[in-house]
Write an enzyme that holds these catalytic residues in place. Structure first.
Site, PDB file in Angstrom:
ATOM      1  CE  LYS A  52      -4.205  -2.872   2.298  1.00 26.58           C
ATOM      2  NZ  LYS A  52      -4.596  -2.765   3.210  1.00 26.58           N
ATOM      3  CD  GLN A  96      -3.299  -4.921   6.274  1.00 29.77           C
ATOM      4  OE1 GLN A  96      -3.566  -3.586   5.717  1.00 29.77           O
ATOM      5  NE2 GLN A  96      -3.842  -5.793   6.120  1.00 29.77           N
ATOM      6  CG  ASP A 119     -10.615   0.315   4.502  1.00 26.33           C
ATOM      7  OD1 ASP A 119      -9.369  -0.951   3.784  1.00 26.33           O
ATOM      8  OD2 ASP A 119      -9.529  -0.946   5.420  1.00 26.33           O
TER       9      ASP A 119
END
Ligand code: NDP
Length: 287
Positions: A52, A96, A119
């Site tokens: 990422k 995460q 997200d």
């Protein structure tokens, strides 16, 4: 032979487009910023976070990585999220997953400002998706929809079968397909005769996490097959949830693993981060 849906190349094109969008933002003093919180030293998570960061660099997004010890307390993570919520340089925040068991995923997700929830996991964003008025949409399902759109095939009226009902893939992609007027069946571990359901599908989305569970002979001739699964074999090779060789004999379009959904997930994370920066610049807020 089916057409292989090349997620890697589509993701590359999306990143080129985003890089072009970031230029004018920077000229106006806005550098899109993505903060990633990684707790512990899970090796797969470290690989994802690194990927990422590299992808952010490619398109000109600032990446802020916060690596916290495995035994960090929930209050400490909440304090960091609160700081990031108030940090002008940060447009997107992600935690995460998976988290160590002592940290509550829901509590942390809900602490993220919905305007920075790139997200798309915050209940506000999930709710907007359910209503058919999406704000930030989860990255993997969004990437899947882009891959489906790239086939040029009309989704309206199609029979879609989603295998897997997780909050991050199965449920949201089922909703997105529903909003595109597909008729959607969601299968899970208690579903009986999955093979028959998959066999009726014009569109199969496999998001189970079981190597090659969806067998080639289950697939209807001409179906579009999207394989979300990432399963690492003993020899280190990655395989999907679909028997790719067998399914390729029946499908009209199919995604490979790797190189299908995975790269699109990261591309959509960058897309959401740039979107967050553009929204802040124009003063648009979640309501
Ligand atoms: P989860 O483990 O959260 O969910 C798996 C789903 O599959 C559950 O709904 C479960 O049912 C269902 N399931 C499990 N076993 C069976 C079975 N035998 N028959 C039918 N359904 C079954 O996984 P995720 O949704 O997070 O991920 C799915 C896969 O996609 C994984 O391989 C993951 O690594 C991959 N992934 C890939 C991404 C990418 O970018 N390419 C991003 C995210 C995930 P139940 O609810 O009943 O338990």
């Amino acid at each position: 032979m089916p057409t292989i849906i090349d997620g890697k190349s589509q993701a590359k094109d999306i990143k080129i487009g985003l890089h072009r969008e970031v230029g004018p933002l920077k000229e106006n003093g806005v550098i899109p910023g993505l903060a990633v919180i990684l707790v512990g030293d899970d090796s797969a998570s470290q690989v994802y976070v690194k990927a990422k960061g590299k992808a952010c660099e490619e398109v000109g997004i600032s990446s802020f990585q916060h690596r916290l010890d495995e035994d960090v307390t929930e209050d400490e993570v909440l304090k960091l999220i609160s700081e990031l919520n108030n940090d002008e340089k940060v447009h997107g925040i992600l935690v995460q997953l998976p988290l160590p068991p002592h940290l509550n995923e829901r509590t942390l997700t809900e602490a993220i400002n919905p305007d920075k929830d790139v997200d798309g996991f915050h209940p506000y964003n999930i709710g907007r998706l359910v209503l058919g008025e999406p704000y930030f949409q989860p990255c993997t399902p969004l990437g899947i929809m882009r891959l489906l759109e790239s086939t040029g095939i009309e989704l309206s009226g199609k029979e879609a079968v989603v295998v897997g009902r997780s909050n991050i893939v199965g449920k949201p992609v089922a909703l997105m397909l529903l909003h595109r007027n597909a008729t959607v069946t969601i299968c899970h571990s208690k579903t009986r005769e999955i093979q028959d359901k998959v066999g009726r599908a014009d569109i199969v989305i496999a998001a189970v996490g079981r190597a090659r569970m969806i067998q080639g002979e289950w697939i209807k001739k001409g179906a579009i097959v999207i394989d979300v699964g990432i399963n690492r074999k003993a020899d280190g090779k990655l395989v999907g949830d679909v028997d790719f060789e067998g399914a390729s004999k029946k499908a009209s379009y199919i995604t490979p693993v790797p190189g299908g959904v995975g790269p699109m997930t990261i591309a959509m994370l960058l897309y959401n981060t740039v979107l967050a920066a553009k929204r802040r610049q124009s003063g648009l807020k979640a309501s």
